[in-house]
Design a protein around this motif. Sequence first.
Motif, PDB file in Angstrom:
ATOM      1  N   LYS A   2     -18.939 -38.390 -44.873  1.00 35.29           N
ATOM      2  CA  LYS A   2     -20.104 -39.154 -44.441  1.00 35.29           C
ATOM      3  C   LYS A   2     -21.043 -39.351 -45.622  1.00 35.29           C
ATOM      4  N   ARG A   3     -21.539 -40.568 -45.799  1.00 32.75           N
ATOM      5  CA  ARG A   3     -22.367 -40.892 -46.959  1.00 32.75           C
ATOM      6  C   ARG A   3     -23.743 -41.372 -46.526  1.00 32.75           C
ATOM      7  N   VAL A   4     -24.725 -41.049 -47.353  1.00 30.26           N
ATOM      8  CA  VAL A   4     -26.087 -41.512 -47.115  1.00 30.26           C
ATOM      9  C   VAL A   4     -26.823 -41.588 -48.443  1.00 30.26           C
ATOM     10  N   VAL A   5     -27.693 -42.573 -48.563  1.00 29.89           N
ATOM     11  CA  VAL A   5     -28.585 -42.677 -49.716  1.00 29.89           C
ATOM     12  C   VAL A   5     -29.941 -42.129 -49.292  1.00 29.89           C
ATOM     13  N   PHE A   6     -30.497 -41.247 -50.109  1.00 26.42           N
ATOM     14  CA  PHE A   6     -31.776 -40.600 -49.812  1.00 26.42           C
ATOM     15  C   PHE A   6     -32.775 -41.097 -50.861  1.00 26.42           C
ATOM     16  N   ALA A   7     -33.651 -42.023 -50.450  1.00 31.02           N
ATOM     17  CA  ALA A   7     -34.575 -42.665 -51.380  1.00 31.02           C
ATOM     18  C   ALA A   7     -35.917 -41.947 -51.390  1.00 31.02           C
ATOM     19  N   GLY A  10     -40.315 -41.116 -57.006  1.00 24.63           N
ATOM     20  CA  GLY A  10     -40.518 -40.172 -58.099  1.00 24.63           C
ATOM     21  C   GLY A  10     -39.470 -39.083 -58.109  1.00 24.63           C
ATOM     22  N   SER A  11     -39.758 -38.034 -58.855  1.00 21.92           N
ATOM     23  CA  SER A  11     -38.802 -36.961 -59.061  1.00 21.92           C
ATOM     24  C   SER A  11     -38.762 -35.999 -57.875  1.00 21.92           C
ATOM     25  N   LEU A  12     -37.557 -35.583 -57.493  1.00 15.52           N
ATOM     26  CA  LEU A  12     -37.407 -34.586 -56.441  1.00 15.52           C
ATOM     27  C   LEU A  12     -37.991 -33.236 -56.857  1.00 15.52           C
ATOM     28  N   ASP A  13     -38.203 -33.035 -58.148  1.00 17.66           N
ATOM     29  CA  ASP A  13     -38.749 -31.771 -58.639  1.00 17.66           C
ATOM     30  C   ASP A  13     -40.274 -31.705 -58.539  1.00 17.66           C
ATOM     31  N   THR A  14     -40.915 -32.753 -58.032  1.00 20.49           N
ATOM     32  CA  THR A  14     -42.369 -32.753 -57.887  1.00 20.49           C
ATOM     33  C   THR A  14     -42.798 -31.552 -57.040  1.00 20.49           C
ATOM     34  N   CYS A  38     -29.103 -39.447 -54.257  1.00 20.54           N
ATOM     35  CA  CYS A  38     -30.558 -39.505 -54.355  1.00 20.54           C
ATOM     36  C   CYS A  38     -30.959 -40.704 -55.200  1.00 20.54           C
ATOM     37  N   LEU A  39     -31.917 -41.458 -54.701  1.00 19.40           N
ATOM     38  CA  LEU A  39     -32.357 -42.686 -55.364  1.00 19.40           C
ATOM     39  C   LEU A  39     -33.856 -42.602 -55.606  1.00 19.40           C
ATOM     40  N   ASN A  40     -34.258 -42.573 -56.880  1.00 14.12           N
ATOM     41  CA  ASN A  40     -35.673 -42.552 -57.246  1.00 14.12           C
ATOM     42  C   ASN A  40     -36.190 -43.985 -57.256  1.00 14.12           C
ATOM     43  N   VAL A  41     -37.106 -44.310 -56.338  1.00  9.50           N
ATOM     44  CA  VAL A  41     -37.595 -45.689 -56.231  1.00  9.50           C
ATOM     45  C   VAL A  41     -38.886 -45.905 -57.012  1.00  9.50           C
TER      46      VAL A  41
END
Length: 349
Positions: A2-7, A10-14, A38-41
């Motif tokens: 199963k696939r998903v894009v998680f937008a 900024g950075s997930l490390d914030t 993971c998609l940084n928008v």
Amino acid sequence: MKRVVFAVPGSLDTPTGGYAYDRRIVAELRQLGWDVECLNVGEGFPSPDKATQSAARSLLLKVPDGQPIVVDGLALGVLPDVAGEVASRHPLLGLVHHPLALEWGLSAERADALHRSEQAALALAREVVVTSPATAKLVASDYGVPAERITVARPGSDPAPRSSGSRNEVPHLLSVGAVVPRKGFEVLVAALATLVELPWRLTIVGDLTRDPNEAARLQASISQHKLTGRIAALGAVPSKRLAGLYDEADLFVLASHFEGYGMAYAEALSHGLPVIGTTAGAIPDTVPQEAGLLVAPGDAGELAGALRRVIADAELRRRLSDAASAAARTLPTWQQSAAIFATALEKLA
């Protein structure tokens, strides 16, 4: 698979609770067998410039048609037009940590614009995940999202050792949260300024760069009240250092004006710390009456009264601590939270 894009913006490390939630959900979904991209928008949300909005649109529309997309509400709420394009080609899930219009310190005009924008964006999402029952009620009543499209996936909690405390006669107060107006640090300092005859020291841990003006106001308030020697604002610290501060603490306090969940409150419970907070938003969902004292948001006098009671009464702190440890055992794990999140993703099909 199963696939998903998680937008995310900024950075997930914030270093904020919202990004910590996103990081852990992504990691746990992968453990459950999901292929998560993971998609940084882009930076600057929820006030992106036109170039950032255009870049975010391009990135989202490059995702292959039909692939499910999760968009963090910090971005989704200000991109209703983009949400419309994305929703026409993808199953779209909106993740709401807390409604953007409820950020503290906004003008009435700005709050209204954010409310209208987020309402329009959420209307286009096939499913909406929120982090507390209180936020679910808000999203249904104030934003018109049908209850059957809302899933509550509370943040998980990691097991933690019970705090040892300061082990001296000066109780150590700990407050954790990014230094932004919504966290109410100005109320906390004002309350403590009326308790100078009591023994206490306060450590504030939280990003000082999110809102430089608010960080400057905090330091000015500490100086104005002559509390420089008793209040330390450390900024963001590494996780090992934060764990040490929790262990040294006798009491957790955070005077938030609003919380969509309040992960720091849950973390305090997991360390068995008595909690002083407010009744704003979802905080009462997280902190049971037996584990802390909750006061009206923005009321420095009432907050000072609660602080006085707990600082001056070691036996009360012990009872609250026992109740906090008991409450922590009822909190969901991150694995449980991710499993609930996954059910919402599966509903997209």
